[in-house]
Design a protein around this motif. Sequence first.
Motif, PDB file in Angstrom:
ATOM      1  N   ILE A 213      52.774  12.957 -20.456  1.00 18.97           N
ATOM      2  CA  ILE A 213      53.611  13.603 -19.445  1.00 18.97           C
ATOM      3  C   ILE A 213      53.721  12.709 -18.211  1.00 18.97           C
ATOM      4  O   ILE A 213      54.808  12.494 -17.664  1.00 18.97           O
ATOM      5  CB  ILE A 213      53.033  14.980 -19.059  1.00 18.97           C
ATOM      6  N   GLU A 214      52.566  12.159 -17.811  1.00 19.11           N
ATOM      7  CA  GLU A 214      52.548  11.306 -16.625  1.00 19.11           C
ATOM      8  C   GLU A 214      53.486  10.110 -16.804  1.00 19.11           C
ATOM      9  O   GLU A 214      54.301   9.806 -15.924  1.00 19.11           O
ATOM     10  CB  GLU A 214      51.108  10.820 -16.414  1.00 19.11           C
TER      11      GLU A 214
ATOM     12  N   ALA B   8      66.233   7.780 -13.375  1.00 14.12           N
ATOM     13  CA  ALA B   8      67.103   8.596 -12.523  1.00 14.12           C
ATOM     14  C   ALA B   8      67.576   7.769 -11.331  1.00 14.12           C
ATOM     15  O   ALA B   8      68.755   7.804 -10.953  1.00 14.12           O
ATOM     16  CB  ALA B   8      66.353   9.833 -12.054  1.00 14.12           C
ATOM     17  N   LEU B   9      66.648   7.000 -10.762  1.00  8.62           N
ATOM     18  CA  LEU B   9      67.002   6.203  -9.599  1.00  8.62           C
ATOM     19  C   LEU B   9      68.039   5.142  -9.964  1.00  8.62           C
ATOM     20  O   LEU B   9      69.016   4.931  -9.232  1.00  8.62           O
ATOM     21  CB  LEU B   9      65.725   5.545  -9.060  1.00  8.62           C
TER      22      LEU B   9
ATOM     23  N   GLU C 236      54.493  -1.846  -7.946  1.00 12.55           N
ATOM     24  CA  GLU C 236      55.642  -0.938  -8.051  1.00 12.55           C
ATOM     25  C   GLU C 236      56.942  -1.572  -7.572  1.00 12.55           C
ATOM     26  O   GLU C 236      58.028  -1.166  -7.985  1.00 12.55           O
ATOM     27  CB  GLU C 236      55.372   0.347  -7.271  1.00 12.55           C
TER      28      GLU C 236
ATOM     29  N   SER D  76      49.688  -0.954  -5.887  1.00 12.57           N
ATOM     30  CA  SER D  76      50.847  -0.413  -5.175  1.00 12.57           C
ATOM     31  C   SER D  76      51.929  -1.477  -5.006  1.00 12.57           C
ATOM     32  O   SER D  76      53.111  -1.162  -5.016  1.00 12.57           O
ATOM     33  CB  SER D  76      50.438   0.227  -3.847  1.00 12.57           C
TER      34      SER D  76
ATOM     35  N   TRP E 123      48.029  13.903 -24.066  1.00 16.99           N
ATOM     36  CA  TRP E 123      49.223  14.632 -23.626  1.00 16.99           C
ATOM     37  C   TRP E 123      49.428  14.505 -22.126  1.00 16.99           C
ATOM     38  O   TRP E 123      50.556  14.374 -21.655  1.00 16.99           O
ATOM     39  CB  TRP E 123      49.126  16.102 -24.043  1.00 16.99           C
ATOM     40  N   LEU E 124      48.322  14.556 -21.379  1.00 15.31           N
ATOM     41  CA  LEU E 124      48.456  14.418 -19.930  1.00 15.31           C
ATOM     42  C   LEU E 124      49.057  13.059 -19.593  1.00 15.31           C
ATOM     43  O   LEU E 124      49.963  12.949 -18.768  1.00 15.31           O
ATOM     44  CB  LEU E 124      47.094  14.571 -19.254  1.00 15.31           C
TER      45      LEU E 124
ATOM     46  N   VAL F  93      43.614  -1.763  -5.478  1.00 13.09           N
ATOM     47  CA  VAL F  93      44.568  -0.710  -5.130  1.00 13.09           C
ATOM     48  C   VAL F  93      45.822  -1.336  -4.514  1.00 13.09           C
ATOM     49  O   VAL F  93      46.951  -0.936  -4.808  1.00 13.09           O
ATOM     50  CB  VAL F  93      43.934   0.296  -4.152  1.00 13.09           C
TER      51      VAL F  93
ATOM     52  N   ARG G 165      41.616  14.792 -26.771  1.00 12.59           N
ATOM     53  CA  ARG G 165      43.031  14.666 -27.088  1.00 12.59           C
ATOM     54  C   ARG G 165      43.929  15.151 -25.966  1.00 12.59           C
ATOM     55  O   ARG G 165      45.046  14.711 -25.834  1.00 12.59           O
ATOM     56  CB  ARG G 165      43.337  15.413 -28.381  1.00 12.59           C
TER      57      ARG G 165
ATOM     58  N   THR H 198      61.618   9.066 -13.436  1.00 13.33           N
ATOM     59  CA  THR H 198      61.928   8.758 -12.042  1.00 13.33           C
ATOM     60  C   THR H 198      62.679   7.435 -11.939  1.00 13.33           C
ATOM     61  O   THR H 198      63.716   7.346 -11.268  1.00 13.33           O
ATOM     62  CB  THR H 198      60.633   8.636 -11.217  1.00 13.33           C
TER      63      THR H 198
ATOM     64  N   ILE I 200      57.109  11.187 -16.705  1.00 17.28           N
ATOM     65  CA  ILE I 200      57.562  11.482 -15.341  1.00 17.28           C
ATOM     66  C   ILE I 200      57.913  10.181 -14.633  1.00 17.28           C
ATOM     67  O   ILE I 200      58.968  10.052 -14.000  1.00 17.28           O
ATOM     68  CB  ILE I 200      56.462  12.240 -14.544  1.00 17.28           C
TER      69      ILE I 200
END
Lengths: 267, 328, 267
Positions: free
Chosen positions: C36-37, C47-48, C194, C191, C32-33, C187, C28, C44, C40
Motif C-alpha cells: 500500500i505504501e 498524479a503529479l 526524492e 530526503s 501488504w502494508l 536521513v 505477512r 502520488t 501510494i
Amino acid sequence: MRQLLAVYRQQLKTALAEQLQYRAALIIWLIEVALGPAVSVSVWSTVARNEGGAVNGYSSAGFAAYFIATMLVNYATQTWVFWEFSRRVREGEFSPLLLRPIHPIHADLADNLAYKILMLPVITLVTLILFFAFHASIALTLANVLAFLPALVLAFALRFILEWTLALLAFWLTQVNVINQLYVVVVLFLSGQLVPLTLLPTPVQVASAWLPFQWMVAFPAELLVHRLSPPALLTGLLAQLAWLLVGLALFSLTWRLGIRRYTAVGG
Amino acid sequence: MTISATISVEHLRKVYRVYEREAGLRAALRGLIQRHAQEVIGVDDLTFRIESGEIVGFLGPNGAGKTTTLKMLAGLLYPSAGTLQVLGYLPWRRERSFLRQIALVMGQRQQLIWDIPVIDSFELNRAIYRIPSAQYRQTLDELTDLLELASLLQKPVRNLSLGERMKCEIAACLLHRPRVLFLDEPTIGLDVVMQRRIRDFVREYNRRTGATVLLTSHYMADVEALCQRIILIHHGKMLFDGELTRLIERFSPYKTIAVRLQEPASLDPYGEVIGQSEDRITLRVPKSAVAPVTARLLTEQAVIDLSVEDPPIEAVIEHIFTQQEEVV
Amino acid sequence: MKRNTMRDYLRLLGTFFRVSLLGELAYRANFWLQAIESLIELGTALALVSVVFTYTQSLNGWHASELLILIGTYFLIGGAINMIITPGMSRLIEQVRLGTLDYLLTKPEEAQLLVSIQRLDLWKLLDLLFGLALLVAAASWHGSWPSPLQILAFALTLLAGAIIVYSFVLFLATLSFWYVRVENILVIFESMYEAGRWPVDIYPGWLRATLTFIVPVAFAVTVPAEALTARLTWLALLGTLALAALALLVTRLFWRFAVRHYSGASS
C-alpha cells in the motif's frame, strides 16, 4: 484561565528545553523543509518557461512566491501528533497522561508551539534562501497581511483539531501508519502544497472546496500572495470557521468514544 | 456503603473481551466482519474497604488481577460490574479534583521527561497540579531530604541510574501530596539497598501525611516491612484479607522447629527434616503436633537450643497458590 | 589462501536473501502494508506528472512517456538502495555506536561485504518491481522500443549509479568510526533522493550541482534514464563508468583505513 496559562508557560519551557537537545535535527529539518518547495518551483518554472513565461497566470516568480507561502503556512499549521499517538497507546505512555488533572491536548499544543518557536530561525533562513535563489516576487500590503493573520490562526486551529482527531484512531486500529500516510498525501495535493489548486482538474477543485484541506494551507497562502477579493476572503474565513466547528464536534465525539474504549480494554 | 472509608469496593468485576486473531490476511479480513470473542476474567467479585491512613499490600501471582484492580481504582479502567469509590469519587469519571488527590506509580518513564533535568519535570507537574508555591517548595524539600535527591535534580533523566530514576519518578508523583497512593511494583528491578530506601520512604510518607497506600509487590520483604494488612488475590478472586500474621496462622498447617544438638542424631522420627547444616536441624511438623514433639525432643535428645518458628511467608503463599491450582 | 570469487560473494548474498525472506514471511501483514505504501508513493508521483503534462508537452525536452521512464528508474533504483544499501549502513552506524561491530570484524569473511549486505529490507523489493513494471509500460507507450545498445547502456549506467550511491553511503556511514552521530546523514540522503523524481536538468545550477556531486542522485536516476531515452553521450557514459570505479576505489581505501583506525582505537 490564569492557571491554564501557567501550565502552558511551564509546558512551553519544558518542551523548548527538551527539543533544544536535538539541534542536529534542525539541519535535517532545514533540508527537508526547503527541498519540497525548491523542487516544485523548479518544475513549474520550467513549465512556465516552456509555455512562454506563464501558466494559468503564474509566472516563474509567481510560482516561487506561491510555493514559499505554502511552505510558510505549512510550517505554521503542521502537527505530528498522528504519528506519535499510536506509539503512545502501544507503549503505555498514554495512561499517565490520562491521570493528570488536565486534558492531554494542552500538552501537545504547547509542544507544537515550542517546536515552532525553535524552528523560527530555520524557517526564516530557508525563506530568505529560496526567495533569492528563485527570484520570487511578492507585493505585500498592510491589508493583505492583516487579512492573512486571522486566516493563519484559523488554519492552525482547524488543522490541529482535525489531526488530533485523526490521531485518536489509534484507540481502535493498530496499523494506523498506512492511514496516516494516505492522509499526508491527500493533504499534500488538496492543500495546494504540490500544485496550486487552480491548476488541478475542475472536478478535483470542486471537491476540494468542500473538503477541509485547502482551508488549512492554500487559502492563507493565496491570501498572502494574490490578495484575494473581499468575497473570496469572506468565503474562506467562513469555510474555516465552519470546518473548525465540525472539527471540534468530531473531536469531542471521537475523544469520548475513544476514551470509553480505552478504559474498557485497559491501557 | 459508607463514605468514611477511603477506598471501598463491592463485588467488583472486570471482564475483558479478547478477540482471537489468526495469522494471515484472509483471516484478518474475515475478522473485520466476524470475530471470535473470548471473555477473560480479570477481576472477579472483589469486596474490600480500606480506611484512611492504612498501608495495604496487594499480593498475587502474575495475572491475578492486581494491576487491573489498581487501574480501576485510579480511574484508568472502567469496571464491568460492582461498585467502587475512592475518596467518595467514582474513579472512572476522572474528575479533576479526584485526580489531584491520587497518584499511581507504575514502573519507569511516565512522569519524567527523558532529555531534560529532573527539576524541570517537577516544575511542570507543579503547574499541572496547580500546587501553591509555598507548599511546592516545602514538599520538594521534604522529598529531596527523604529520598536524597539533592544531587540528582539538575541532571537530565537519561543520565540517571534505574534506582535514581525510580526515586525521582516517585517524587514526581508525590509533589501534589496525594491522599491516596497506588504503587504498582515500586521496587522492581532495584538493588537491595535501593529497595530498602524506597520502603523506608513509603513508610515515612505514610506516617507524615497520613496518606492511604495500596501497593503490589513481588518482593515479600516490601510487604513484610510495610503492610500490617494484606489482600491476597488469585485468578481475580479474593483469597484472604487481613493481618499478615493471621495469614500464616490460617493458611500454614505447619510450623518449623529448629534444633541444635550436642551430638549428631537422626531426627526423622520426630517430623520431616527440611534443612540440616552442621549441628542445626530444621523440622517441619503439623501445628497440632508442635507441643508433643517439642516435649519429646527435649527429653529424648541432648538439645543445646530449640526454637519454634512460623514458616517464611513466601513458603506460605506459595503453598496457598499451589493448593488453589489443585482445586481449580 | 584461497581468494573469494565473485560466485562466492553471490552465494553469500543469496543466503542472506533467503534468511531475510524466511524471517519476513512470518510477518505477512508487512507485505501488504509495504504494498500500500509503495502504491501510494507511486500514485502520488504519477498524479503529479499527469497534472504537469496537462499544461505542457515537454518538460525541458522530456516528454511524458520519457518522464515516466525516469520515474520508473527512480523507483527501481530507489527500491534497490532501500532494500540492500541503507538498511545495512544504518545497522553499521548502530553497531559502531553500541560497540558490537567487533563481532562482525572477527568473522572469517570480508568485513566490507558483510557490513554491506548484513540486513535486507526485503519488501522494498516491491518498489523495485513497481519501478520495473512502470519502465516497461512507459517504454511501450513511448512507441519505439529502446535499441539493444540503449538497453546495454541503461544496464551499465544503472549499475554504475548503484555503485556510486553505495560508495557514497558507505563513505558516510564509515565516518561514524570518528563521529558517532552521523545517523542523521542517512536521513539527509533519503530526503535529497526524492528530488530525483525529476530530471536534474530542470533544477537551477546550484541545486543541480548538489544533486550531482554532493548527493549523487543525478547518477543514480537521471543518467540511466537518459541512457534509455537516447540522450546520453558516449563521453558521459564513459565518465559515469569511470566515476563509479573511482568512487568504489576511494571508498574501499577509506573503509580499510577506518577499520585499521577502529581496531587501533578500541583495543
